[in-house]
Write a protein that holds these residues in place. Sequence first.
Motif, PDB file in Angstrom:
ATOM      1  N   ALA A 173      11.431  12.965  -8.721  1.00 37.75           N
ATOM      2  CA  ALA A 173      10.581  11.771  -8.723  1.00 37.75           C
ATOM      3  C   ALA A 173      11.027  10.790  -7.648  1.00 37.75           C
ATOM      4  CB  ALA A 173      10.624  11.099 -10.098  1.00 37.75           C
ATOM      5  N   SER A 174      12.336  10.534  -7.571  1.00 41.53           N
ATOM      6  CA  SER A 174      12.839   9.612  -6.564  1.00 41.53           C
ATOM      7  C   SER A 174      12.691  10.182  -5.163  1.00 41.53           C
ATOM      8  CB  SER A 174      14.315   9.282  -6.838  1.00 41.53           C
ATOM      9  OG  SER A 174      14.438   8.569  -8.039  1.00 41.53           O
ATOM     10  N   ALA A 175      12.934  11.499  -5.030  1.00 40.24           N
ATOM     11  CA  ALA A 175      12.790  12.127  -3.721  1.00 40.24           C
ATOM     12  C   ALA A 175      11.340  12.032  -3.244  1.00 40.24           C
ATOM     13  CB  ALA A 175      13.234  13.590  -3.785  1.00 40.24           C
ATOM     14  N   VAL A 176      10.393  12.363  -4.140  1.00 39.69           N
ATOM     15  CA  VAL A 176       8.976  12.287  -3.770  1.00 39.69           C
ATOM     16  C   VAL A 176       8.574  10.845  -3.467  1.00 39.69           C
ATOM     17  CG1 VAL A 176       6.616  12.601  -4.620  1.00 39.69           C
ATOM     18  CG2 VAL A 176       8.327  14.360  -5.035  1.00 39.69           C
ATOM     19  N   THR A 177       9.061   9.906  -4.285  1.00 39.92           N
ATOM     20  CA  THR A 177       8.715   8.503  -4.079  1.00 39.92           C
ATOM     21  C   THR A 177       9.189   8.004  -2.719  1.00 39.92           C
ATOM     22  OG1 THR A 177       8.786   8.026  -6.456  1.00 39.92           O
ATOM     23  CG2 THR A 177       9.015   6.158  -4.963  1.00 39.92           C
ATOM     24  N   MET A 178      10.479   8.208  -2.416  1.00 42.37           N
ATOM     25  CA  MET A 178      11.016   7.686  -1.165  1.00 42.37           C
ATOM     26  C   MET A 178      10.455   8.443   0.040  1.00 42.37           C
ATOM     27  SD  MET A 178      12.621   5.291  -2.536  1.00 42.37           S
ATOM     28  CE  MET A 178      13.172   4.521  -1.022  1.00 42.37           C
ATOM     29  N   TRP A 179      10.288   9.762  -0.088  1.00 41.58           N
ATOM     30  CA  TRP A 179       9.728  10.575   1.005  1.00 41.58           C
ATOM     31  C   TRP A 179       8.298  10.120   1.302  1.00 41.58           C
ATOM     32  CZ3 TRP A 179       5.705  14.012   1.854  1.00 41.58           C
ATOM     33  CH2 TRP A 179       5.839  14.893   2.951  1.00 41.58           C
ATOM     34  N   LEU A 200       0.692   2.389 -14.186  1.00 40.10           N
ATOM     35  CA  LEU A 200       2.041   1.836 -14.215  1.00 40.10           C
ATOM     36  C   LEU A 200       2.781   2.134 -12.919  1.00 40.10           C
ATOM     37  CD1 LEU A 200       4.644   0.696 -15.557  1.00 40.10           C
ATOM     38  CD2 LEU A 200       4.991   2.979 -16.529  1.00 40.10           C
ATOM     39  N   TYR A 201       2.779   3.402 -12.500  1.00 37.93           N
ATOM     40  CA  TYR A 201       3.538   3.791 -11.311  1.00 37.93           C
ATOM     41  C   TYR A 201       2.969   3.154 -10.050  1.00 37.93           C
ATOM     42  CZ  TYR A 201       6.722   7.222 -13.361  1.00 37.93           C
ATOM     43  OH  TYR A 201       7.743   7.827 -14.067  1.00 37.93           O
ATOM     44  N   ILE A 202       1.639   3.079  -9.963  1.00 39.71           N
ATOM     45  CA  ILE A 202       1.029   2.446  -8.789  1.00 39.71           C
ATOM     46  C   ILE A 202       1.421   0.975  -8.716  1.00 39.71           C
ATOM     47  CG2 ILE A 202      -1.160   1.736  -7.743  1.00 39.71           C
ATOM     48  CD1 ILE A 202      -2.373   4.328  -8.879  1.00 39.71           C
ATOM     49  N   CYS A 203       1.199   0.258  -9.823  1.00 39.12           N
ATOM     50  CA  CYS A 203       1.497  -1.174  -9.846  1.00 39.12           C
ATOM     51  C   CYS A 203       2.994  -1.432  -9.708  1.00 39.12           C
ATOM     52  CB  CYS A 203       0.971  -1.806 -11.134  1.00 39.12           C
ATOM     53  SG  CYS A 203      -0.820  -1.722 -11.323  1.00 39.12           S
ATOM     54  N   TYR A 204       3.788  -0.629 -10.449  1.00 36.43           N
ATOM     55  CA  TYR A 204       5.235  -0.833 -10.420  1.00 36.43           C
ATOM     56  C   TYR A 204       5.790  -0.610  -9.017  1.00 36.43           C
ATOM     57  CZ  TYR A 204      10.141  -0.637 -11.716  1.00 36.43           C
ATOM     58  OH  TYR A 204      11.491  -0.890 -11.796  1.00 36.43           O
ATOM     59  N   ALA A 224       0.828  -1.206   0.000  1.00 37.32           N
ATOM     60  CA  ALA A 224       0.000   0.000   0.000  1.00 37.32           C
ATOM     61  C   ALA A 224       0.863   1.256   0.000  1.00 37.32           C
ATOM     62  CB  ALA A 224      -0.925  -0.001   1.220  1.00 37.32           C
ATOM     63  N   ALA A 225       1.936   1.248   0.784  1.00 39.65           N
ATOM     64  CA  ALA A 225       2.830   2.412   0.826  1.00 39.65           C
ATOM     65  C   ALA A 225       3.509   2.616  -0.521  1.00 39.65           C
ATOM     66  CB  ALA A 225       3.876   2.228   1.926  1.00 39.65           C
ATOM     67  N   GLY A 226       3.941   1.532  -1.172  1.00 38.02           N
ATOM     68  CA  GLY A 226       4.564   1.640  -2.489  1.00 38.02           C
ATOM     69  C   GLY A 226       3.602   2.176  -3.530  1.00 38.02           C
ATOM     70  N   ALA A 227       2.348   1.709  -3.502  1.00 36.33           N
ATOM     71  CA  ALA A 227       1.346   2.187  -4.449  1.00 36.33           C
ATOM     72  C   ALA A 227       1.053   3.669  -4.233  1.00 36.33           C
ATOM     73  CB  ALA A 227       0.064   1.369  -4.311  1.00 36.33           C
ATOM     74  N   THR A 228       0.953   4.089  -2.979  1.00 37.06           N
ATOM     75  CA  THR A 228       0.706   5.499  -2.664  1.00 37.06           C
ATOM     76  C   THR A 228       1.850   6.368  -3.169  1.00 37.06           C
ATOM     77  OG1 THR A 228      -0.535   4.872  -0.679  1.00 37.06           O
ATOM     78  CG2 THR A 228       0.265   7.147  -0.800  1.00 37.06           C
ATOM     79  N   ALA A 229       3.075   5.920  -2.932  1.00 33.02           N
ATOM     80  CA  ALA A 229       4.241   6.675  -3.388  1.00 33.02           C
ATOM     81  C   ALA A 229       4.254   6.803  -4.904  1.00 33.02           C
ATOM     82  CB  ALA A 229       5.523   6.001  -2.903  1.00 33.02           C
ATOM     83  N   GLY A 230       3.926   5.729  -5.608  1.00 29.54           N
ATOM     84  CA  GLY A 230       3.906   5.762  -7.067  1.00 29.54           C
ATOM     85  C   GLY A 230       2.842   6.695  -7.614  1.00 29.54           C
TER      86      GLY A 230
END
Length: 331
Positions: free
Chosen positions: A305-311, A97-101, A19-25
């Motif tokens: 993109a990476s900063a927003v994703t990991m944050w 794509l980003y959510i699933c990936y 869920a956290a990965g999908a939210t970040a994507g």
Amino acid sequence: MSGAAAHLKDEGSRLQVTAAGATAGLISRFVIAPLDVVKIRLQLQTHPLSSSSSSSNPTPPPGAGPIYKGTLPTIRHILRHEGVPGLWKGNVPAELLYICYSAVQFTAYRSITQLLHTTLEPFGHHLPPSAESFIAGASAGAVATTATYPLDLLRTRFAAQGSNADRIYTSLPRALAQIHHDEGLKGFFRGLGPSLSQIIPFMGIFFAVYETLRPPLADLKLPFSSGGAVAGMVASVVAKTGTFPLDLVRKRIQVQGPTRQRYVHRNIPEYKGTTASTVRAIVRAEGFRGLYRGLTVSLVKAAPASAVTMWTYERALRFYVGLGEKHVQYK
């Protein structure tokens, strides 16, 4: 392994990590969508960069000069000819794509790391943190790329097409039906080879650099940022620069097929054969510089993109873990 690195890999259940990965994507994709469209348009452009462009014709014939020159002029050109929605072309398949990936990537990364621990610990062995992160990151990237590749191809094709009468695909369902009819199932996986060739070293380098930098940067205090965000930015820039030519090859191959000459760029060459032969063809026609078209905007895009994703991932994971703990308390 350091406590900070272990925190990212071990905290939360599988569902909470997913869920956290999908939210970040989801959030990351929306923020960087315009830069992604610009990057794809520049990557598909094969005109010499020194040629003059035509400001009156958004789709000049082959040989008339490049449509786009640089990030800001490309944004202005898209706004002028396609309006604000043009900067979010392909956003629906891209969001999916980003959510699933992201969900698959973070889940696979955590699971592979735990598998490495359970496999080696009984024998008293431990991989160095950087090696463990490289293996887990590369494997997670390969799994996530393969599982979500048709969405990546659709994202590229939507971003590459023109507006109104020049549109090839009018909707996501129509695109799915048309590609299946014209190209078969294999049409959804055009460019998977160079994509895997790129994503394995990219994700391996990314997670290795990220896990190395995150602990010493953990106490860094910046407005709207954190050590994880800064580590993610640096890791993404390093990994993207090293693997960018393969990303460009992937984009060129993704728009091959019966619709190749109907995109904004009418003169996309036809590439046949392997990834290596495509690289050679690009170098022959455009020089080594041709392999790095769009690198600047790609780096500009990759860092936030990476900063927003990991944050977002770290905070979303803490949020979902907190919800889980409250649920247990109230049971």
